[in-house]
Design an enzyme around this catalytic site. Structure first.
Site, PDB file in Angstrom:
ATOM      1  N   HIS A  42       0.782  -1.179  -0.013  1.00  0.00           N
ATOM      2  CA  HIS A  42       0.104  -0.015   0.058  1.00  0.00           C
ATOM      3  C   HIS A  42       0.737   1.348   0.097  1.00  0.00           C
ATOM      4  O   HIS A  42       0.525   2.317   0.760  1.00  0.00           O
ATOM      5  CB  HIS A  42      -0.997  -0.106   1.245  1.00  0.00           C
ATOM      6  CG  HIS A  42      -0.242  -0.038   2.311  1.00  0.00           C
ATOM      7  ND1 HIS A  42      -0.788  -0.695   3.362  1.00  0.00           N
ATOM      8  CD2 HIS A  42       0.885   0.543   2.886  1.00  0.00           C
ATOM      9  CE1 HIS A  42      -0.005  -0.309   4.554  1.00  0.00           C
ATOM     10  NE2 HIS A  42       1.115   0.321   4.183  1.00  0.00           N
ATOM     11  N   HIS A  57      -1.191   5.093   9.570  1.00  0.00           N
ATOM     12  CA  HIS A  57       0.296   5.473   9.654  1.00  0.00           C
ATOM     13  C   HIS A  57       0.457   6.772  10.446  1.00  0.00           C
ATOM     14  O   HIS A  57       0.942   7.689   9.785  1.00  0.00           O
ATOM     15  CB  HIS A  57       0.869   5.776   8.418  1.00  0.00           C
ATOM     16  CG  HIS A  57       1.081   4.174   7.349  1.00  0.00           C
ATOM     17  ND1 HIS A  57      -0.107   3.815   6.773  1.00  0.00           N
ATOM     18  CD2 HIS A  57       2.010   3.495   7.133  1.00  0.00           C
ATOM     19  CE1 HIS A  57       0.082   2.621   6.450  1.00  0.00           C
ATOM     20  NE2 HIS A  57       1.272   2.532   6.442  1.00  0.00           N
ATOM     21  N   HIS A  90      10.270  -3.954   3.528  1.00  0.00           N
ATOM     22  CA  HIS A  90      10.712  -2.667   3.290  1.00  0.00           C
ATOM     23  C   HIS A  90      11.173  -2.057   4.856  1.00  0.00           C
ATOM     24  O   HIS A  90      10.561  -2.649   5.576  1.00  0.00           O
ATOM     25  CB  HIS A  90       9.646  -1.786   2.692  1.00  0.00           C
ATOM     26  CG  HIS A  90       8.365  -1.495   3.355  1.00  0.00           C
ATOM     27  ND1 HIS A  90       7.774  -2.478   3.865  1.00  0.00           N
ATOM     28  CD2 HIS A  90       7.606  -0.373   3.881  1.00  0.00           C
ATOM     29  CE1 HIS A  90       6.553  -1.856   4.510  1.00  0.00           C
ATOM     30  NE2 HIS A  90       6.402  -0.579   4.379  1.00  0.00           N
ATOM     31  N   GLU A 127       4.373  -5.028   8.772  1.00  0.00           N
ATOM     32  CA  GLU A 127       3.072  -4.645   8.202  1.00  0.00           C
ATOM     33  C   GLU A 127       2.639  -6.312   7.640  1.00  0.00           C
ATOM     34  O   GLU A 127       1.266  -6.468   7.742  1.00  0.00           O
ATOM     35  CB  GLU A 127       3.355  -3.739   6.917  1.00  0.00           C
ATOM     36  CG  GLU A 127       3.367  -2.237   7.439  1.00  0.00           C
ATOM     37  CD  GLU A 127       3.198  -1.339   6.552  1.00  0.00           C
ATOM     38  OE1 GLU A 127       3.074  -0.094   6.657  1.00  0.00           O
ATOM     39  OE2 GLU A 127       3.344  -1.721   5.243  1.00  0.00           O
TER      40      GLU A 127
HETATM   41  C1  DHB Z   1       6.592   3.359   1.923  1.00  0.00           C
HETATM   42  C2  DHB Z   1       5.856   2.145   2.209  1.00  0.00           C
HETATM   43  C3  DHB Z   1       4.838   2.065   2.955  1.00  0.00           C
HETATM   44  O1  DHB Z   1       3.947   0.914   3.387  1.00  0.00           O
HETATM   45  C4  DHB Z   1       4.375   3.135   3.761  1.00  0.00           C
HETATM   46  O2  DHB Z   1       3.401   3.039   4.791  1.00  0.00           O
HETATM   47  C5  DHB Z   1       4.921   4.442   3.585  1.00  0.00           C
HETATM   48  C6  DHB Z   1       5.995   4.513   2.769  1.00  0.00           C
HETATM   49  C7  DHB Z   1       7.670   3.674   1.046  1.00  0.00           C
HETATM   50  O3  DHB Z   1       7.946   2.441   0.403  1.00  0.00           O
HETATM   51  O4  DHB Z   1       7.959   4.626   0.595  1.00  0.00           O
HETATM   52 FE    FE Z   2       2.698   1.115   5.098  1.00  0.00          FE
END
Ligand code: DHB
Ligand code: FE
Length: 460
Positions: free
Chosen positions: A187, A234, A368, A415
């Protein structure tokens, strides 16, 4: 299947459950507004004008004007909220409670001094105790009932017909809500920005959006009535003032949040308050502690998946129940707890006596890390193994501890525990169906800082 409400036959008692809360939302919010001196003054100066500012029912306004707390509670009021109205009138809690008993203020106070009302004969409706009612009823209420008798009779007939239909449906086989499929997707906010700024055709983005074309077609062919959308907030609606672990959105609608760039130009999300309240009550009765949220703005965690699956329509074609999971501040819930919660959500949805098609989505991930010298971490092998195991052995996958997510998938890879909620709600996990059919699988690196994963699993 009706929810377990064993409290309905306790005499002289209204339990403030999800149904009451939904009925009484604006009445109770009006009461809360009386917590400032300025509003109390405005209310006292012109009650009708003040009450007109609140989208309450006429009956709720009449109950407030009459200061008939029993009446107000029948329309969804709760005593702790109504107490703000009593306080505005200078009443004590004892005066307010006493006003609902049909006793005089003195008699009530004397009863309390003498040891209070006995539970004897007052445990169940129909016993011989002194709390069997009828509760005190104001003249205003009697007048209201008289003038609204026709409407009331029509309402009772209506309720009866609805119950008959529901009972017939329940008896008639599968006329309850069903989970038809689960959808999983990352997302990333930059995906939303690419859509909003018309960049989806650029070389950086084109392969990513191409991966969701089959999903949009699948969605057109398999559109549900409701999406139960598991995502994380977030630091948007929940700041450090309050961080619920599991929060269910029970409101009628949810506006897109301003995350600092202005709200995304996407439609507002229409909820399903009745199903959401049913799920809240059922899941809490299964010993999962949900936070019930009526005031929620939804961030990229929810809106970006909506775009990926539905494109960019003027209005979303389905209702959505937002379900927010804390994966921001530790401790966050384990994969095992999320998986078990999915099972409870399935039982809740499938006990709802209306034949709705419901999809459950798990969003966020995949690997990530958005922070520190390790930012940018991607682990394609681990991610793809996660997809394999989510399909084939979710119960085993649910045993993976937090630390493995952090080490292997980056600090924000956690997540992914949210995907286990959606997977836990599938029929094979409940033992009521075969393994799901994989309708679509897609993996792409990168989108911003993230590996994008996507799965569609259908119940057969
Ligand atoms: C990014 C990914 C995320 O899941 C998020 O909540 C905020 C930023 C990213 O890859 O930049
Ligand atoms: Fe996220």
């Amino acid at each position: 299947m009706a929810l377990d409400k064993p409290y309905l036959d306790v005499p002289g008692t209204t339990i403030f459950d999800a149904e009451q809360s939904r009925k009484g939302y604006w009445l109770n919010q009006f009461c809360m507004s009386l917590m400032t001196a300025e509003n109390r003054t405005r209310f006292k100066a012109d009650e009708d004008a003040y009450l007109a500012e609140w989208p309450m029912t006429d009956e709720q306004r009449a109950a407030v004007r009459a200061r008939d707390l029993n009446w107000a509670m029948r329309t969804g009021g709760n005593i702790y909220f109504l107490a703000k109205l009593g306080a505005t009138d200078g009443l004590s809690f004892q005066q307010m409670a006493g006003s609902m008993t049909g006793m005089s203020e003195h008699a009530y106070r004397d009863m309390m001094i003498a040891g209070g009302r006995s539970a004897e004969g007052n445990r169940v409706t129909g016993e011989g105790g002194n709390a069997q009612g009828p509760a005190s009823q104001s003249d205003a209420w009697k007048q209201w009932e008289l003038t609204h008798q026709q409407a009331l009779a029509a309402q009772i007939m209506d309720d009866h017909a609805t119950q008959q239909t529901a009972a017939g449906n329940a008896a008639g086989s599968l006329e309850h809500a069903r989970i038809t499929a689960s959808v999983y997707t990352s997302h990333v906010p930059a995906i939303g920005a690419a859509i909003d700024l018309g960049k989806t055709g650029e070389p950086y983005w084109q392969p990513l959006f191409a991966g969701y074309e089959p999903s949009k077609q699948w969605m057109r062919d398999n559109q549900p009535d409701v999406v139960f959308l598991v995502y994380n907030d977030h630091a948007t609606s929940f700041d450090l003032g309050m961080i619920p672990t599991f929060a269910i959105g029970t409101a009628a609608e949810f506006e897109p949040a301003d995350e600092g760039y202005g709200p995304r130009p996407v439609p507002k999300v229409i909820g399903h308050p009745d199903l959401a309240s049913h799920i809240a009550q059922s899941v809490i009765q299964q010993d999962f502690d949900l936070t019930i949220v009526n005031d929620l703005k939804v961030d990229h965690g929810l809106t970006v998946p909506m775009n990926l699956l539905f494109g960019s329509p003027d209005a979303w074609p389905v209702k959505v129940i937002p379900f927010a999971v804390n994966v921001v501040q530790y401790p966050v819930p384990s994969g095992a707890r999320c998986f078990a919660l999915g099972k409870a959500i399935r039982r809740a949805i499938e006990s709802y006596d209306t034949p709705l098609k419901v999809q459950i989505w798990g969003t966020g991930g995949m690997s990530h890390q958005l922070q520190g010298p390790r930012a940018g971490l991607i682990n394609k092998e681990w991610d793809n193994k996660f997809l394999d195991r989510l399909i084939a052995e979710p119960a085993e996958l649910a045993k993976v501890p937090h630390i493995e997510y952090v080490r292997e998938a980056g600090s924000e890879g956690i997540e992914l525990v949210m995907w286990l909620i959606a997977r836990g709600a599938m029929a094979d996990v409940a033992g009521t169906g075969p393994a799901p059919h994989v309708a679509h699988r897609f993996f792409h690196v990168p989108a911003s800082n993230t590996a994008v994963g996507h799965l569609i699993l259908e119940n057969q």
